[in-house]
Design an enzyme around this catalytic site. Structure first.
Site, PDB file in Angstrom:
ATOM      1  N   GLU A 194      28.208 -49.594  54.987  1.00 42.71           N
ATOM      2  CA  GLU A 194      28.555 -48.142  55.311  1.00 42.71           C
ATOM      3  C   GLU A 194      28.815 -47.411  53.984  1.00 42.71           C
ATOM      4  O   GLU A 194      28.545 -46.253  53.615  1.00 42.71           O
ATOM      5  CB  GLU A 194      29.967 -47.881  56.123  1.00 42.71           C
ATOM      6  CG  GLU A 194      29.577 -47.885  57.538  1.00 42.71           C
ATOM      7  CD  GLU A 194      29.121 -46.325  57.766  1.00 42.71           C
ATOM      8  OE1 GLU A 194      28.165 -45.906  57.224  1.00 42.71           O
ATOM      9  OE2 GLU A 194      29.665 -45.595  58.545  1.00 42.71           O
ATOM     10  N   THR A 238      26.104 -37.683  55.116  1.00 45.25           N
ATOM     11  CA  THR A 238      27.600 -37.745  54.913  1.00 45.25           C
ATOM     12  C   THR A 238      28.346 -37.447  53.672  1.00 45.25           C
ATOM     13  O   THR A 238      29.150 -36.617  53.446  1.00 45.25           O
ATOM     14  CB  THR A 238      27.868 -39.179  55.591  1.00 45.25           C
ATOM     15  OG1 THR A 238      27.669 -39.438  56.836  1.00 45.25           O
ATOM     16  CG2 THR A 238      29.456 -39.254  55.271  1.00 45.25           C
TER      17      THR A 238
HETATM   18  N1  HSE Z   1      34.814 -39.953  58.811  1.00 49.02           N
HETATM   19  C1  HSE Z   1      33.464 -39.955  58.288  1.00 49.02           C
HETATM   20  C2  HSE Z   1      33.321 -38.360  57.668  1.00 49.02           C
HETATM   21  C3  HSE Z   1      32.609 -40.095  59.246  1.00 49.02           C
HETATM   22  O1  HSE Z   1      33.612 -37.535  58.499  1.00 49.02           O
HETATM   23  O2  HSE Z   1      32.952 -38.240  56.729  1.00 49.02           O
HETATM   24  C4  HSE Z   1      31.076 -40.178  58.639  1.00 49.02           C
HETATM   25  O3  HSE Z   1      30.297 -40.262  59.794  1.00 49.02           O
END
Ligand code: HSE
Length: 306
Positions: free
Chosen positions: A128, A181
């Site tokens: 990830e 992201t």
């Molecule tokens: N917690 C992460 C974000 C999840 O919100 O950036 C990304 O899918």
């Protein structure tokens, strides 16, 4: 056993008040992977359908996660991975997490399960990292374990599984734009006012209590995000209208799924979920935004062999 076929589910990270720590697993959408044990050592990604993603092992989340696992067992075994993507990259429902989870789950099976599913989270999180630039396990943990998970700590990894109220249903609408992201993280501030932090941890603690006690009203009162949503919602077409309409139709709460652009709502029961989904879709039709929509119970199994 020399070949496995794996279902790797989509997930909703953050769930409003739990940025980077809370996540839940979906049932209605997920990828499939075929993993084979071969004679040539190392990991080769032989095929990807459904999305344009790198085949190079060290540039692909599944490849990086697989190598992290093989490194930990000091294995000289070889594996080929085929990835059949149904979850679109950059959709906000854990596309990269599903690939990372599927790869480590499948290889672990072919190695006769040296690791528990919980132990696999750390390897999947390594994968990830190349998608978002930082280690966060709030998608890979629910993708592997199913249900709701809380990542108390990433280093060392400490993940708690939380019970799922029976009648809980998720609705996810995905406007057909891509938000990386990394970009959605770049719009966030690195500090937060104490007052907002107090509100947020009040909501997060209460949300976890609500999941343990099947208290849908408390769940609804807790599904708020004072910290992340105001910065990211501007990137999502029609977010305010979708949220308002979902709540009017009886959703317990509505927010950004992971880093967006998907928007999720949680409902008590499928009837309400259908009404919410119809209103969400009607709004995007009115705004002329192409979209996918999913109605899904919470998947309590996570990544599985099929
Ligand atoms: N917690 C992460 C974000 C999840 O919100 O950036 C990304 O899918």
């Amino acid at each position: 056993m020399t070949e496995v076929r794996v279902f790797c589910p989509a997930t909703i990270a953050n769930v409003s008040c739990g940025f980077d720590v809370l996540g839940l697993c979906l049932d209605a959408v997920g990828d499939e992977m075929i993993i084979r044990k071969v004679d040539t050592p190392g990991v080769t990604i032989t095929k990807i359908t459904g999305q344009h993603l790198p085949l190079e092992t060290d540039k692909n989340v599944a490849g990086v996660a697989a190598l992290a696992l093989l490194n930990a067992v000091q294995s000289n075994d070889g594996f080929e991975i085929e990835i059949h993507k149904k979850i679109k990259a950059g959709s906000g429902i854990g596309s990269s997490a599903a690939s990372a989870a599927g790869a480590v789950f499948g290889i672990n099976e072919l190695l006769d399960n040296p690791f528990t599913k919980k132990e696999l989270i750390a390897f999947a999180a390594e994968g990830e990292k190349i998608a978002s630039g930082v280690v966060h396990a709030d998608n890979v943990a629910p993708a592997l374990l199913g249900g709701f998970t809380l990542v108390r700590s990433c280093q060392p990894l400490d993940v708690v599984s939380i019970p799922v109220p029976d009648e809980l249903v998720a609705v996810v609408i995905h406007p057909q734009i891509e938000i990386r992201t990394q970009d959605a993280r770049a719009v966030l501030k690195s500090t937060i006012p104490l007052k907002k932090a107090i509100t947020q941890w009040g909501n997060l603690g209460a949300l976890v209590a609500a999941l343990y006690s099947n208290d849908y009203e408390l769940l609804s009162r807790s599904l708020h995000d004072e910290i992340i949503e105001p910065h990211r919602s501007v990137l999502i077409p029609g977010f305010d209208a979708i949220k308002k309409a979902s709540l009017q139709e009886g959703a317990l709460g509505c927010g950004i799924s992971g880093s967006g652009p998907s928007v999720f709502a949680l409902t008590r029961g499928e009837q309400t979920a259908k009404k919410v989904a119809m209103r969400m879709a009607a709004i995007y039709q009115e705004f002329d935004v192409a979209h996918d929509i999913h109605i899904s119970p919470i998947n309590t199994k996570g990544t599985i062999l099929i």
